[in-house]
Enzyme design. Structure first.
Site, PDB file in Angstrom:
ATOM      1  N   ASN A  50       0.854  -1.192   0.000  1.00  0.00           N
ATOM      2  CA  ASN A  50       0.000   0.000   0.000  1.00  0.00           C
ATOM      3  C   ASN A  50       0.887   1.237   0.000  1.00  0.00           C
ATOM      4  O   ASN A  50       1.705   1.366  -0.932  1.00  0.00           O
ATOM      5  CB  ASN A  50      -1.116  -0.031   1.052  1.00  0.00           C
ATOM      6  N   ASP A  51       0.777   2.145   0.941  1.00  0.00           N
ATOM      7  CA  ASP A  51       1.398   3.472   0.835  1.00  0.00           C
ATOM      8  C   ASP A  51       2.876   3.494   0.415  1.00  0.00           C
ATOM      9  O   ASP A  51       3.668   2.686   0.907  1.00  0.00           O
ATOM     10  CB  ASP A  51       1.400   4.178   2.196  1.00  0.00           C
ATOM     11  N   GLN A  67       4.855   0.288   2.008  1.00  0.00           N
ATOM     12  CA  GLN A  67       4.157  -0.623   2.915  1.00  0.00           C
ATOM     13  C   GLN A  67       4.061  -1.975   2.216  1.00  0.00           C
ATOM     14  O   GLN A  67       3.539  -2.057   1.098  1.00  0.00           O
ATOM     15  CB  GLN A  67       2.749  -0.089   3.218  1.00  0.00           C
ATOM     16  N   TRP A  75      -2.956  -7.539   2.965  1.00  0.00           N
ATOM     17  CA  TRP A  75      -2.378  -6.675   3.989  1.00  0.00           C
ATOM     18  C   TRP A  75      -1.983  -7.512   5.209  1.00  0.00           C
ATOM     19  O   TRP A  75      -2.742  -8.383   5.647  1.00  0.00           O
ATOM     20  CB  TRP A  75      -3.406  -5.605   4.374  1.00  0.00           C
ATOM     21  N   PHE A 106       4.661   0.828  10.073  1.00  0.00           N
ATOM     22  CA  PHE A 106       3.663   1.573   9.299  1.00  0.00           C
ATOM     23  C   PHE A 106       4.341   2.721   8.546  1.00  0.00           C
ATOM     24  O   PHE A 106       5.561   2.869   8.554  1.00  0.00           O
ATOM     25  CB  PHE A 106       2.573   2.102  10.239  1.00  0.00           C
ATOM     26  N   SER A 107       3.516   3.587   7.951  1.00  0.00           N
ATOM     27  CA  SER A 107       4.047   4.621   7.051  1.00  0.00           C
ATOM     28  C   SER A 107       4.922   5.650   7.760  1.00  0.00           C
ATOM     29  O   SER A 107       4.760   5.915   8.951  1.00  0.00           O
ATOM     30  CB  SER A 107       2.900   5.316   6.347  1.00  0.00           C
ATOM     31  N   ARG A 172      -0.347   8.506  13.759  1.00  0.00           N
ATOM     32  CA  ARG A 172       0.559   7.874  12.782  1.00  0.00           C
ATOM     33  C   ARG A 172       0.973   8.722  11.574  1.00  0.00           C
ATOM     34  O   ARG A 172       0.457   9.785  11.327  1.00  0.00           O
ATOM     35  CB  ARG A 172      -0.050   6.567  12.278  1.00  0.00           C
ATOM     36  N   GLU A 225      -5.136  10.624   7.548  1.00  0.00           N
ATOM     37  CA  GLU A 225      -3.870   9.880   7.654  1.00  0.00           C
ATOM     38  C   GLU A 225      -2.847  10.529   6.727  1.00  0.00           C
ATOM     39  O   GLU A 225      -3.189  11.392   5.913  1.00  0.00           O
ATOM     40  CB  GLU A 225      -4.002   8.429   7.188  1.00  0.00           C
ATOM     41  N   TRP A 312      -8.715   1.778  -0.514  1.00  0.00           N
ATOM     42  CA  TRP A 312      -9.052   0.834   0.560  1.00  0.00           C
ATOM     43  C   TRP A 312     -10.422   0.207   0.348  1.00  0.00           C
ATOM     44  O   TRP A 312     -10.706  -0.867   0.880  1.00  0.00           O
ATOM     45  CB  TRP A 312      -9.015   1.537   1.919  1.00  0.00           C
TER      46      TRP A 312
HETATM   47  C1  FRU Z   1      -2.819   4.547   4.933  1.00  0.00           C
HETATM   48  C2  FRU Z   1      -2.455   3.694   6.123  1.00  0.00           C
HETATM   49  C3  FRU Z   1      -1.552   4.474   7.066  1.00  0.00           C
HETATM   50  C4  FRU Z   1      -0.797   3.404   7.788  1.00  0.00           C
HETATM   51  C5  FRU Z   1      -0.628   2.357   6.709  1.00  0.00           C
HETATM   52  C6  FRU Z   1      -0.665   0.944   7.234  1.00  0.00           C
HETATM   53  O1  FRU Z   1      -3.117   3.848   3.795  1.00  0.00           O
HETATM   54  O2  FRU Z   1      -3.623   3.272   6.784  1.00  0.00           O
HETATM   55  O3  FRU Z   1      -2.254   5.345   7.908  1.00  0.00           O
HETATM   56  O4  FRU Z   1       0.429   3.852   8.288  1.00  0.00           O
HETATM   57  O5  FRU Z   1      -1.688   2.551   5.789  1.00  0.00           O
HETATM   58  O6  FRU Z   1      -0.375   0.023   6.238  1.00  0.00           O
END
Ligand code: FRU
Length: 506
Positions: A50-51, A67, A75, A106-107, A172, A225, A312
């Site tokens: 992801n991110d 990520q 995930w 995480f990110s 976060r 986020e 998402w």
């Molecule tokens: C955004 C997020 C972030 C988090 C990450 C977890 O897409 O939810 O807030 O750090 O993905 O994978």
């Protein structure tokens, strides 16, 4: 003895055969979908992403951390993957950069500790510092640090983590800039449930003091986020710039999932939104542009960013294997004046305007759909089309990708003159992943900007930047049929084009 040996040999041969048979079976149970893999946009060879994280330009390479689940196509086991590129088109995937432990990684971001202010690592080697969220599932999120003395290949987790902890379950996605005017590092970090971004300042990347908090403005329906704060130049106004605060919002979809921004001032302590607190400004009107953050330390100090090109809402259902998730194009950011105030402008990188076109035609007039025959050679490749309109009295005009063997399968990227809307229609593009996926992605016309669009097609990705980059729509699509025609159409009227230009992106 000989007989026993032979039969053992035989058994192990049989075993191998069985193992390889079952492997073949499990692989073919889920067919690979390489035809949907973007050619020049980054996607991991296998498994989930992801991110984008820790974007930084360093010693000739653009680094993208991301990520990543190193063990599966869904995930989980969140760790930082790593890739780098010299030209933003060819990506080299490197070993996992920061693996998860008891905590999920995480990110977060990466900065170059040029003067070794943190005192970490070896003093005679370049030092990169990663600051990210450590997620202890269902317990807490706190900010951690890791550092690298080998240009991001390997990382050591700091011995005195956390570097920032406010005892919250949701806290976060730190993003850090060097703020020259106040001579400090400034971190933006989200308190998602409170729809708030906190700013912290630090001289040494280790000790962080709260500067201020920005909340209760813009789009509040969904959680916040992945914030980031950058200074952007204002095009056409020499040496003028403004500060822009971005964040990504996620939640049960009422409107849509996406990114928003605020324009204003940052004085080293507080961000002041120059628009009214209920002004909502969106980055991209497609559903597949999320969690974008800027690159740190770019060559000309230009602001470049990229996003996770997925949503998402239906990420789990993306029908790709053995990977899931991919990155958007890299885009250069600036601000431009519009009748409604300053607006974000995004330009694809590299800037294709500087490239020799693969095809170009000027002053053409269209009144009925025209198949672009030359496009056949670009079938299954990555390409960018730019078109600028001189004049039109059509109801709708734009591009149509039409499956050759299925009349029901097509994709539209177009402008609706009556509704004054740009749109991507993927409702008949092939696989429909969820009810949210089906909806038309549309963006409003920006008064005073040209009737122009630039579309980047890279297998399953379509990105539209229209009106000189002030309108963005990014959408994925998963065609079932492998052959399609591309035509330019004009409904109920004539379309006079100044030019149409195509670049193949190799
Ligand atoms: C955004 C997020 C972030 C988090 C990450 C977890 O897409 O939810 O807030 O750090 O993905 O994978």
């Amino acid at each position: 003895m000989k007989i026993l040996f032979k039969s053992i040999q035989h058994l192990s041969y049989l075993g191998c055969l069985l193992v390889s048979l079952s492997l073949t079976f499990s692989l073919s149970a889920q067919n690979t979908t390489e035809h949907w893999r973007p050619a020049v946009h980054f996607s991991p060879k296998k498994n989930w992403t992801n991110d984008p994280n820790g974007l930084i330009y360093f010693k000739g390479y653009y680094h993208v951390f991301f990520q990543h689940n190193p063990k599966g196509n869904e995930w989980g086991n969140m760790s930082w993957g790593h890739a780098r590129s010299k030209d933003l088109l060819h990506w080299e995937e490197l070993p996992i950069a920061i693996p998860h432990g008891e905590e999920f990684i995480f990110s977060g971001c990466v900065v170059w500790d040029k003067n070794h202010v943190s005192g970490l690592g070896e003093p005679n080697k370049d030092l990169l510092v990663a600051i990210y969220t450590a997620d202890y599932p269902n317990k807490k999120q706190e900010q951690h640090l890791a550092y690298s003395n080998d240009e991001g290949l390997t990382w050591k987790k700091y011995g005195h983590n956390p570097i920032l902890d406010i005892q919250l379950l949701n806290f976060r996605d730190p993003n850090i800039i060097w703020h020259e005017a106040s001579k400090q590092y400034v971190m933006s970090v989200a308190k998602p449930l409170e729809r708030s971004v906190q700013f912290y300042g630090s001289k040494n990347l280790l000790a962080w003091d709260l500067l201020s908090e920005f909340s209760n403005q813009g789009e509040l329906e969904m959680i916040w986020e992945c914030p980031s704060l950058v200074e952007l130049p204002i095009e056409g106004r020499e040496n003028e710039s403004k500060w822009v605060l971005f964040n990504s919002s996620q939640g049960v979809q009422k409107g849509f999932v996406g990114m928003q921004y605020f324009v204003g001032e940052f004085n080293g302590k507080t961000f002041i939104n120059e628009n009214s607190s209920d002004t909502k400004l969106f980055v991209d009107f497609g559903k597949d542009f999320y969690a974008a953050i800027p690159f740190y330390n770019t060559q000309e100090k230009e602001v470049l960013w990229l996003a996770w090109a997925l949503s998402w809402q239906y990420a789990k259902e993306q029908p790709t294997f053995p990977w899931k998730g991919q990155m958007s194009s890299v885009r250069k950011l600036s601000l431009v004046d519009s009748q409604e105030g300053l607006r974000l402008k995004q330009v694809f990188q590299p800037d294709f305007s500087q490239w020799e076109p693969t095809f170009q035609a000027k002053d053409i007039s269209i009144s009925k759909p025209k198949i672009l025959n030359g496009m056949k050679m670009l079938q299954g490749k990555s390409y960018v089309i730019d078109v600028e309109v001189e004049e039109t009295n059509a109801d709708r005009w734009g591009f149509r990708w039409q499956s050759v063997d299925n009349p029901q399968e097509y994709t539209l990227v177009a402008f609706d003159e009556n509704k004054k809307q740009w749109f991507i229609d993927r409702s008949h593009s092939g696989k429909v992943l969820s009810p949210g996926f089906f909806k038309l992605d549309s963006a409003p016309w920006v008064e005073g900007r040209p009737r122009q669009m630039r579309v980047w097609v890279d297998h399953s990705m379509i990105e539209l930047l229209a009106q000189d980059g002030t309108v963005a729509i990014s959408s994925l699509r998963f065609p079932v049929s492998s052959k399609e025609n591309l035509s330019i159409f004009s409904e109920k009227g004539k379309l006079d084009l100044k030019q149409i230009t195509i670049w193949e992106v190799k």
